[in-house]
Design an enzyme around this catalytic site. Structure first.
Site, mmCIF file in Angstrom:
data_model
loop_
_atom_site.group_PDB
_atom_site.id
_atom_site.type_symbol
_atom_site.label_atom_id
_atom_site.label_comp_id
_atom_site.label_asym_id
_atom_site.label_seq_id
_atom_site.Cartn_x
_atom_site.Cartn_y
_atom_site.Cartn_z
ATOM 1 N N GLU A 33 0.994 -1.165 0.055
ATOM 2 C CA GLU A 33 -0.149 -0.103 -0.022
ATOM 3 C C GLU A 33 0.815 1.357 -0.012
ATOM 4 O OE1 GLU A 33 -2.867 0.217 3.195
ATOM 5 O OE2 GLU A 33 -3.159 -1.982 3.020
ATOM 6 N N CYS A 79 -2.881 1.982 7.909
ATOM 7 C CA CYS A 79 -2.064 1.385 6.688
ATOM 8 C C CYS A 79 -2.128 -0.229 6.970
ATOM 9 C CB CYS A 79 -0.735 1.956 6.938
ATOM 10 S SG CYS A 79 0.194 2.212 5.249
#
Ligand code: SAH
Length: 351
Positions: free
Chosen positions: A88, A331
């Protein structure tokens, strides 16, 4: 296949020489690597050379799998690497210069209880070129809105546990031949590995160093961060003081606010004692709740109260503006949710 973005200028020069091409081809190649335009974007190099190159080297390390866009313009990207790993990265728009948050590992070995990235442990380190490719992809994608002016290593992974590639990435991204971002526009965030903090300063890093402290006593820190069993908060602060002496750069203390855990008067007092004499700024971040952890944030109002108590105690602190909170939260969660969906798919279950 090897990755072109892993090569610096001298690596590219060696490569073109080995293919009987003139030296200036290296500069041309570097321009294309930095523009992230892929082999298709190359029109100024001999076709046979490009074909030969493409047999051993990949130009684009990452493929976009999904993106989630927030109302405030923040974008969370889910990328797939050549080997099929998912990572990510996040784009954060700011009037004073957009920033990108990059991952440096697939997963993470540090095992902080509140963090989604480490939930499945560490799979592998990313190479410098794979870290760089996140920046290049997003800078190209966001060219129309001002590109990327700031980079933070705050995605998945522990930069100082992937030390060599982190330093190589910093050299590549700051190189005047490449992306050419100023070192001052780079931040490295660490859960706190004192020997590596010393090395980072010795290796010439003069960007911002952020320490994920999250608790001001060893006892509290050990209950949420496994790394606290290896290094005490006093050792960490001593390393930060050495970093400041070596670089002259004020450090940032990251402090997640967890409701009822580290947001009380005793925590203000402990922070005051611990951080005495350290040139630092405290970033308060209300915890982002994750799927696998029952800890919850304190209210935003309480976060501001905690902040003003720190200021009254003589510490510099701000509550971080929460951006992109509607882009799948903290995250690692977008990846975890995708991986978990894949697993359910493989099991033939519905989701
Ligand atoms: N390993 C490095 C960088 C990756 S984590 C580090 O520990 O600093 C980036 C930042 O996000 C760290 O400050 C980390 O503690 C924080 N973080 C992780 N999970 C979070 C969550 N659920 N809510 C808020 N911040 C979180």
């Amino acid at each position: 296949m090897k990755l072109l973005a892993d090569l610096d200028m001298s690596g590219l020069e060696q490569l073109v020489a080995s293919m009987d091409q003139p030296k200036y081809r290296a500069k041309q190649l570097m321009r294309h690597i930095t523009a992230y335009d892929g082999y298709d974007g190359i029109t100024d190099l001999p076709k046979t050379f490009v074909k030969q190159l493409s047999e051993s080297y990949v130009m684009r390390a990452l493929t976009e799998k999904t993106r989630v866009e927030a109302a405030d313009g923040a974008v969370r990207y889910l990328f797939e690497t050549q080997g099929g790993d998912l990572i990510e990265s996040v784009f954060l728009p700011h009037g004073y210069g957009n920033s990108v948050c990059v991952s440096c590992q697939v997963g993470c070995a540090m095992g902080c209880v509140f963090c989604a990235s480490g939930h499945y442990g560490l799979k592998r380190d990313l190479s410098a070129g794979e870290i760089l490719s996140q920046v290049l992809y997003i800078a190209r994608d966001k060219k129309d809105v001002g590109g990327v002016k700031k980079i933070v290593m705050m995605g998945s992974g522990e930069p100082l546990a992937n030390y060599a590639e982190t330093v190589r990435f910093i050299k590549l991204v700051t190189s005047s031949d490449g992306f050419d971002i100023g070192m001052r526009s780079l931040s490295v965030s660490t859960c706190g590995l004192p020997d590596k903090i010393d090395r980072l300063a010795a290796d010439g890093f003069s960007g911002t160093l952020s320490l994920s402290l999250h608790a001001a006593t060893d006892e509290k820190r050990k209950s949420i961060m496994r790394v606290a069993n290896s290094y005490s908060v006093t050792e960490l602060v001593a390393a930060l003081k050495r970093f400041f002496e070596a670089t002259g750069r004020r450090v940032v203390i990251e402090y997640i606010l967890i409701g009822g855990f580290n947001d009380k008067g005793e925590d203000v007092a402990a922070l005051k004692t611990l951080l005495k004499g350290l040139c630092c700024h405290i970033n308060l971040i209300p915890l982002n709740p994750t799927d696998h952890c029952e800890l919850r944030p304190c209210s935003r109002k309480h976060a501001y109260e905690f902040c003003s108590r720190l200021e009254k105690a003589g510490l510099s602190a701000t509550v971080r503006r929460s951006m992109g909170s509607d882009v799948a939260g903290a995250c690692g969660q977008l990846k975890n949710r995708t991986v978990e969906r894949r697993r359910l798919d493989e099991d033939g279950k519905n989701y």
